[in-house]
Design an enzyme around this catalytic site. Structure first.
Site, short mmCIF file in Angstrom:
data_model
loop_
_atom_site.label_atom_id
_atom_site.label_comp_id
_atom_site.label_asym_id
_atom_site.label_seq_id
_atom_site.Cartn_x
_atom_site.Cartn_y
_atom_site.Cartn_z
N ASP A 55 13.83 29.72 -1.06
CA ASP A 55 12.73 30.75 -1.31
C ASP A 55 11.60 29.89 -1.34
O ASP A 55 11.19 29.11 -2.33
CB ASP A 55 13.09 31.38 -2.42
CG ASP A 55 11.72 32.55 -2.74
OD1 ASP A 55 10.82 32.38 -2.17
OD2 ASP A 55 12.24 33.64 -3.36
N SER A 135 0.22 33.95 14.16
CA SER A 135 0.45 35.37 14.70
C SER A 135 -1.09 35.59 15.33
O SER A 135 -2.09 34.87 15.18
CB SER A 135 0.37 36.64 13.61
OG SER A 135 0.12 37.80 14.07
N TYR A 148 -1.88 40.37 5.55
CA TYR A 148 -1.03 39.61 6.57
C TYR A 148 -2.01 38.73 7.18
O TYR A 148 -2.01 37.42 7.30
CB TYR A 148 -0.27 40.48 7.50
CG TYR A 148 0.48 39.64 8.31
CD1 TYR A 148 1.68 39.37 8.01
CD2 TYR A 148 0.03 39.73 9.77
CE1 TYR A 148 2.48 38.56 9.02
CE2 TYR A 148 0.92 39.27 10.74
CZ TYR A 148 1.87 38.70 10.37
OH TYR A 148 2.90 38.14 11.15
N LYS A 152 -2.27 34.65 7.62
CA LYS A 152 -2.38 33.73 9.14
C LYS A 152 -3.37 33.19 9.48
O LYS A 152 -3.51 32.08 10.13
CB LYS A 152 -1.94 35.03 10.02
CG LYS A 152 -0.40 35.44 9.79
CD LYS A 152 0.82 34.58 9.94
CE LYS A 152 2.00 35.13 9.54
NZ LYS A 152 3.38 34.33 9.80
N1 LIG Z 1 8.11 39.82 14.98
C1 LIG Z 1 6.62 39.71 15.23
O1 LIG Z 1 6.26 40.73 15.93
C2 LIG Z 1 6.04 38.62 14.85
C3 LIG Z 1 4.61 38.42 15.44
C4 LIG Z 1 3.87 37.49 14.76
C5 LIG Z 1 4.32 36.69 13.77
N2 LIG Z 1 5.63 36.66 13.41
C6 LIG Z 1 6.19 35.86 12.17
O2 LIG Z 1 7.36 35.41 12.40
C7 LIG Z 1 7.89 35.01 11.27
C8 LIG Z 1 9.34 35.41 11.28
O3 LIG Z 1 9.30 36.89 11.36
P1 LIG Z 1 10.36 37.59 11.84
O4 LIG Z 1 9.49 38.26 13.01
O5 LIG Z 1 11.43 36.82 12.65
O6 LIG Z 1 10.74 38.82 11.16
P2 LIG Z 1 12.23 38.87 10.35
O7 LIG Z 1 13.37 39.19 11.08
O8 LIG Z 1 11.76 39.76 9.04
O9 LIG Z 1 12.42 37.57 9.43
C9 LIG Z 1 11.36 36.92 8.28
C10 LIG Z 1 12.15 35.80 7.78
O10 LIG Z 1 11.44 35.17 6.50
C11 LIG Z 1 12.04 35.37 5.47
N3 LIG Z 1 11.35 35.46 4.09
C12 LIG Z 1 10.45 36.39 3.75
N4 LIG Z 1 10.11 35.87 2.84
C13 LIG Z 1 10.78 34.70 2.13
C14 LIG Z 1 10.50 33.70 1.28
N5 LIG Z 1 9.78 33.94 -0.12
N6 LIG Z 1 11.32 32.67 1.07
C15 LIG Z 1 12.12 32.27 2.35
N7 LIG Z 1 12.19 33.02 3.54
C16 LIG Z 1 11.47 34.15 3.57
C17 LIG Z 1 13.03 36.43 5.68
O11 LIG Z 1 13.94 36.34 4.69
P3 LIG Z 1 14.75 37.83 3.78
O12 LIG Z 1 15.84 38.30 4.67
O13 LIG Z 1 15.17 37.12 2.73
O14 LIG Z 1 13.55 38.68 3.63
C18 LIG Z 1 13.42 36.39 7.14
O15 LIG Z 1 14.46 35.58 7.18
C19 LIG Z 1 6.83 35.58 10.10
O16 LIG Z 1 6.07 34.49 9.57
C20 LIG Z 1 6.03 36.46 10.92
O17 LIG Z 1 5.04 36.72 10.28
C21 LIG Z 1 6.28 37.68 13.75
#
Ligand SMILES: NC(=O)c1ccc[n+]([C@@H]2O[C@H](COP(=O)([O-])OP(=O)(O)OC[C@H]3O[C@@H](n4cnc5c(N)ncnc54)[C@H](OP(=O)(O)O)[C@@H]3O)[C@@H](O)[C@H]2O)c1
Length: 291
Positions: A55, A135, A148, A152
């Site tokens: 975490d 992001s 958020y 970022k």
């Molecule tokens: N998808 C988009 O549109 C988008 C766009 C720009 C940037 N991003 C960035 O991409 C990254 C990954 O997100 P995603 O889109 O793949 O969403 P996601 O499917 O919700 O994955 C997010 C991951 O981060 C983990 N996480 C959250 N809090 C945590 C903590 N305290 N310690 C360790 N792990 C933690 C979550 O684990 P849990 O299952 O335990 O919650 C999950 O594995 C993020 O940084 C997000 O801001 C996403």
């Protein structure tokens, strides 16, 4: 070439899980990390990735000890992907401060602490690549995005500082990049997540309802393809595929929406610099020429 060793945070779903699956498929070694790993990363056990409970909000001392544990698995860490993150929404006046702090704790301080712990290993190796998942929200604040976007924006600064420090002090032996995705189809907007809470100030409730509806409709309809997005990031981090023969850029938008949003911010900023150049440059100290 020897397989690379990847350390990836936040691997339960989305980008993180894809990084694990695609890198294993390429023949690399992966340390997949996540919170509550015994249950939340159980689906990755069959991939052959090493699984580590992490975490990113634990104390820095605990993170150093976890990274030390990770280092012992394969004896090196070639690529760190700081991916763990989540979305908190709420207008500046309405959101409780502790929710902004929580967002920074995970999205910014989590990446900062993990990176600090990995740097000594990479400096010792005299090699390594660190990727941050930023992001398009790291360039522009949108309504309700203070928690958020501020996290970022801070990651953008972290990546810049590291690039400058390793260029000045360590001959770029570790290289850094921040990716700036637009919207991609992951679980980040899943309706099961408390993306929008009821407003604290009554005047904001209609806005929150519109926001909740918008995010709900966005989920599953994002423009970005998760598999392609991660494949391109791996290309860039390894200098292969579509990135073969190119220098690692310090930052890279990802997806058409990310590109358009960031380009618009750059163009608007350049226009301000041009339109206001006379006033902007009128503040310098004038050194009188000596007679
Ligand atoms: N998808 C988009 O549109 C988008 C766009 C720009 C940037 N991003 C960035 O991409 C990254 C990954 O997100 P995603 O889109 O793949 O969403 P996601 O499917 O919700 O994955 C997010 C991951 O981060 C983990 N996480 C959250 N809090 C945590 C903590 N305290 N310690 C360790 N792990 C933690 C979550 O684990 P849990 O299952 O335990 O919650 C999950 O594995 C993020 O940084 C997000 O801001 C996403």
């Amino acid at each position: 070439m020897e397989p690379r060793v990847w350390l990836i945070t936040g691997c339960s779903s989305g980008f993180g899980e894809q990084f694990v699956r695609q890198n294993i498929a390429r023949g690399d070694k992966v340390i997949a990390t996540g919170r509550n790993a015994a249950t939340k990363l159980a689906h990755l056990k069959d991939t052959g990735a090493a699984i580590l409970d992490l975490d990113v909000t634990i104390s820095e001392a605990e993170i150093f000890s976890k990274i030390n544990e990770a280092h012992q698995i394969y004896g090196r860490i070639d690529v760190l992907v700081n991916n763990a993150g989540y979305i908190e929404s709420g207008a500046v006046e309405d959101i409780f401060i502790d929710r902004i702090q929580r967002s920074l704790d995970t999205n910014f301080f989590g990446s900062l602490k993990v990176t600090r712990a990995v740097l000594s290993i990479m400096r010792e190796q005299k090699s390594g690549v660190v990727g941050f998942i930023g992001s398009m929200g790291g360039w522009t604040g949108y309504p309700a995005s203070i928690a958020y976007s501020s996290s970022k924006f801070a990651l953008e600064c972290l990546a810049d500082c590291l690039q400058a420090e390793f260029a000045a002090l360590f001959e770029n032996c570790v290289r850094f990049i921040i990716f700036e995705p637009g919207y991609f189809r992951t679980e980040v907007f899943a309706p099961t997540k408390p993306l929008v809470l009821p407003a604290n100030i009554p005047g904001y409730e209609p806005f929150n309802q519109v926001l909740a509806k918008g995010l709900n409709e966005l989920y599953g309809n994002e423009a970005g393809d998760l598999v392609k997005g991660v494949a391109r990031m791996i290309d860039v981090l390894t200098g292969t595929g579509m990135a073969a023969g190119k220098e690692l850029p310090p930052r890279l938008p990802l997806g058409t929406d990310g590109l358009e949003s960031i380009r618009a911010k750059c163009q608007a900023t350049l226009k301000i610099c041009e339109d206001w150049e006379d006033l902007i440059t009128s503040t310098d100290v004038v050194i009188e020429a000596k007679q």
